[in-house]
Design a protein around this motif. Structure first.
Motif, PDB file in Angstrom:
ATOM      1  N   LEU A 116      -0.659  27.883 -26.411  1.00  0.00           N
ATOM      2  CA  LEU A 116      -1.586  26.686 -26.164  1.00  0.00           C
ATOM      3  C   LEU A 116      -1.729  26.125 -27.535  1.00  0.00           C
ATOM      4  O   LEU A 116      -1.921  24.743 -27.724  1.00  0.00           O
ATOM      5  N   PRO A 175       0.313  21.184 -29.184  1.00  0.00           N
ATOM      6  CA  PRO A 175      -0.040  19.946 -29.701  1.00  0.00           C
ATOM      7  C   PRO A 175       1.238  19.705 -31.067  1.00  0.00           C
ATOM      8  O   PRO A 175       1.154  18.398 -31.514  1.00  0.00           O
ATOM      9  N   GLN A 179      -4.544  10.637 -39.289  1.00  0.00           N
ATOM     10  CA  GLN A 179      -5.285  10.844 -38.085  1.00  0.00           C
ATOM     11  C   GLN A 179      -4.917  12.130 -37.115  1.00  0.00           C
ATOM     12  O   GLN A 179      -5.630  12.670 -36.574  1.00  0.00           O
ATOM     13  N   ILE A 180      -3.735  12.000 -37.032  1.00  0.00           N
ATOM     14  CA  ILE A 180      -3.105  13.355 -36.130  1.00  0.00           C
ATOM     15  C   ILE A 180      -3.425  14.520 -36.831  1.00  0.00           C
ATOM     16  O   ILE A 180      -4.080  15.455 -36.272  1.00  0.00           O
ATOM     17  N   ASP A 240      -5.824  15.052 -38.914  1.00  0.00           N
ATOM     18  CA  ASP A 240      -7.202  15.429 -38.649  1.00  0.00           C
ATOM     19  C   ASP A 240      -7.868  15.809 -37.560  1.00  0.00           C
ATOM     20  O   ASP A 240      -8.487  16.529 -37.329  1.00  0.00           O
ATOM     21  N   GLY A 241      -7.080  15.212 -36.449  1.00  0.00           N
ATOM     22  CA  GLY A 241      -7.424  15.721 -35.060  1.00  0.00           C
ATOM     23  C   GLY A 241      -7.109  17.281 -34.958  1.00  0.00           C
ATOM     24  O   GLY A 241      -7.791  18.132 -34.509  1.00  0.00           O
ATOM     25  N   LEU A 242      -5.758  17.648 -35.553  1.00  0.00           N
ATOM     26  CA  LEU A 242      -5.452  19.061 -35.457  1.00  0.00           C
ATOM     27  C   LEU A 242      -6.420  19.919 -36.343  1.00  0.00           C
ATOM     28  O   LEU A 242      -6.856  21.074 -35.879  1.00  0.00           O
ATOM     29  N   VAL A 279      -9.548  19.354 -36.960  1.00  0.00           N
ATOM     30  CA  VAL A 279     -10.983  19.588 -35.998  1.00  0.00           C
ATOM     31  C   VAL A 279     -10.586  20.662 -34.751  1.00  0.00           C
ATOM     32  O   VAL A 279     -11.349  21.667 -34.879  1.00  0.00           O
ATOM     33  N   LEU A 280      -9.371  20.594 -34.251  1.00  0.00           N
ATOM     34  CA  LEU A 280      -9.054  21.604 -33.232  1.00  0.00           C
ATOM     35  C   LEU A 280      -9.244  23.056 -33.899  1.00  0.00           C
ATOM     36  O   LEU A 280      -9.571  23.945 -33.341  1.00  0.00           O
ATOM     37  N   ARG A 299     -12.441  24.511 -34.711  1.00  0.00           N
ATOM     38  CA  ARG A 299     -13.303  24.432 -33.454  1.00  0.00           C
ATOM     39  C   ARG A 299     -12.769  25.953 -32.899  1.00  0.00           C
ATOM     40  O   ARG A 299     -13.839  26.758 -32.473  1.00  0.00           O
ATOM     41  N   VAL A 300     -11.669  25.990 -32.709  1.00  0.00           N
ATOM     42  CA  VAL A 300     -11.025  27.165 -31.831  1.00  0.00           C
ATOM     43  C   VAL A 300     -11.255  28.425 -32.717  1.00  0.00           C
ATOM     44  O   VAL A 300     -11.737  29.465 -32.269  1.00  0.00           O
ATOM     45  N   ALA A 310      -7.062  11.152 -31.908  1.00  0.00           N
ATOM     46  CA  ALA A 310      -5.701  12.065 -31.733  1.00  0.00           C
ATOM     47  C   ALA A 310      -5.993  13.205 -30.662  1.00  0.00           C
ATOM     48  O   ALA A 310      -5.311  13.497 -30.040  1.00  0.00           O
ATOM     49  N   ALA A 340      -1.749  18.165 -24.446  1.00  0.00           N
ATOM     50  CA  ALA A 340      -0.455  18.925 -24.711  1.00  0.00           C
ATOM     51  C   ALA A 340      -0.286  20.191 -24.099  1.00  0.00           C
ATOM     52  O   ALA A 340       0.774  20.496 -23.617  1.00  0.00           O
TER      53      ALA A 340
END
Lengths: 187, 187
Positions: A151, A155, A173-174, A176-178, A180-181, A184-185, B147, B154
């Motif tokens: 999982l 992404p 941006q992508i 950065d999103g990753l 954050v992911l 957090r995880v 993002a 995904a």
DNA sequence: GGAATAGGTGGACGTCGCGTCCAGTTATAA
DNA sequence: TTATAACTGGACGCGACGTCCACCTATTCC
């Protein structure tokens, strides 16, 4: 470079095939490049082409190989935070960014070779699985681990990256999103 | 059912096509089902088939439509935690589980129609984007939001689900992994 | 250096699925 | 009943795939 028992003429042709394919994949969408195109551009017959590479995808994977191997070495033995020594969340974020860079530079090859379900069968995917798995363990996450590994790699699908870029998102941006992911995880 | 100006014979044929396609997709891997197969099974000519559905994918999408619409209604107006009223993390986890169920039941159709990059173009994907986006907002996550929406969708790629199931993971394990993901990301 | 041979080469060819096209047919409107 | 618009289905042309095999050429062994 790969087989030492390879005859000189065969090696030369292999190189020509790879060079020609690299150029074709750079110039136009992967799905429009046919095996016949590659053979013609390489100045080689179809029989010769098929002798080594059973499909367009196999050629793209061969071309990607070098870049992916470089990243793998960094993950195993490079300096932190990509290599060992940093906290798991940071290592995952850095890994995400590294793959993002790879997709930005060689995404056309990934789209040519590691699309859809084929992606899961590649050596690179297996390696990444092991890497993310060890990060999960290091972060003390046991619950749902078996599924989480995949999982968290989802992404990074080449199609998704391309879609997001085409939708106007920047590479930054992508990434950065990753990040954050990842943070957090792996808390 | 779809067009009222549709002639009676045309409507009958449409139904036959959908029924025949549903059966074929159930029986064997999507990529082995040709348009000609569907036409023959439906007792219809190729011209007739192409008149309505430009591709195998379009047929699969039409077949999926009903199931996806049902989920969409639940998300908008159903009881919590799938519908409005529950905390975002719980709603995301429930949404994940619902899609998982859908993939378990109709995954073959998803694989036939919403594979790879095509997935992002479907109406269902747009709807899910909006849904997850609103959950992110509700959870107060602004950083990397643009993002993140796609990154959180995904893991629901049909190919991935199939791969995980084939790798020996149970539907339950996958859903549990997704739940962990949802809870950690939406804190 | 010369044969023997394993491996390499290339393009002709058969196959398959796609998508189009159009002549004939049938429902619906006038 | 006739006119018209819509629908039908299969023949057809196309393009890509992947195989096959007769012909080469590098390498090995004497």
């Amino acid at each position: 470079m790969r087989e030492q028992g390879e005859r000189a003429d065969a090696a030369k042709n292999r190189a020509r095939v790879l060079a020609a394919a690299a150029e074709l994949f750079r110039d136009r969408p992967a799905e429009t490049v046919t095996m016949e195109d590659i053979a013609r551009a390489a100045g080689v017959g179809k029989g010769t082409l098929y002798r080594r590479y059973p499909s367009r995808e196999a050629i793209a994977v061969a071309l990607l190989d070098d870049h992916e191997r470089a990243l793998q070495e960094q993950l195993i033995a490079g300096p932190p935070p990509l290599g060992p020594g940093a906290p798991p969340a940071e290592r995952l974020a850095t890994f995400y960014r590294a793959v993002t860079d790879l997709l930005e530079q060689h995404g056309h090859l990934a789209l040519a070779g590691e699309t859809g379900a084929r992606r899961f069968g590649t050596g690179a995917y297996g390696f990444w699985r092991a890497h993310v798995g060890s990060l999960l363990t290091a972060a003390g996450i046991a619950e749902g681990r078996a599924a989480l590994v995949d999982l968290l790699l989802a992404p990074l699908a080449p199609e998704l990256y391309r879609y997001q870029r085409d939708a106007g998102l920047s590479s930054r941006q992508i990434a950065d999103g990753l990040t954050v992911l990842a943070e957090r995880v792996l808390a």
